[in-house]
Design a protein around this motif. Structure first.
Motif: not given
Length: 210
Positions: A62-74, A106-109, A148-156
């Protein structure tokens, strides 16, 4: 409209979701790979790296199933810094990343989108978590969006009350240092409660819902 979920996010007993000193040699920080010992033997993981066999694990599947898009930190895309690991850097996973869907970094660049094999396209979002989530939801349609992470992204996204379900995997290790998921996070005040606990020989699975 699908849900926004965290799935298969491993933390140590002392709450760290990544080790210290991330680098090309240690993408998850020193000791970070040990957080995922529960995942490596599973059929889901082995199929991701082109191998047969493995154990059946519903949480791993289930960790990778049923998702149509992902968000990851830099740093989930590449090592920290302005050069993205070099001019030819296209992520930690080779030519065919495991996402197979639009993936928003997610990025500043700023950087142009990168089209990869297997259906993954990396999009680089420089105007914040809300913009990334709006784009991810539009891309996912009726499927879920995975943070999808990392820690800072999940926290936000937790602080923004944007995550509907949080699946944590408590691995039986201690890291002592790194990125602690729970620093500054009051899960009850944010409306989360534990809805499922499943202990196994390699980890304890905890599902929290709002």
């Amino acid at each position: 409209m699908g849900r926004v979920r965290v799935a298969g996010f491993a933390v140590s007993i002392d709450g760290f979701g990544a080790g210290p000193e991330q680098s090309l040699e240690h993408p998850m920080g020193k000791g970070g790979k040990d957080l995922h010992q529960w995942f490596y033997p599973t059929r889901a993981f082995r199929s991701m790296i082109g191998k047969d066999g493995g154990t059946e694990d519903r949480f791993a599947s289930a960790a990778m199933a049923g998702f149509g898009a992902f968000i990851l930190g830099r740093n989930m895309f590449g090592p920290a810094g302005d050069d993205w690991g070099g001019p030819d850097w296209k992520g930690w996973w080779g030519d065919n990343p495991p996402y197979h869907a639009p993936t928003f970094i997610l990025s500043h660049h700023a950087r142009a989108p990168i089209v990869m094999d297997g259906g993954t396209t990396f999009h680089f979002v420089t105007d914040g978590i809300e913009a990334a989530l709006a784009q991810a939801k539009a891309a996912a349609g009726d499927l879920d969006v995975k943070i999808g992470g990392g820690v800072s992204t999940v926290q936000q996204y937790l602080k923004a009350r944007a995550i509907d379900e949080l699946h944590l995997v408590q691995s039986p290790i201690v890291l002592g240092r790194g990125e602690n998921l729970f620093v500054g996070i009051d899960l009850p005040s944010l409306g989360y409660r534990v809805t499922e606990v499943v202990p196994t020989g390699l980890a304890t699975h905890l599902v929290l819902s709002r």
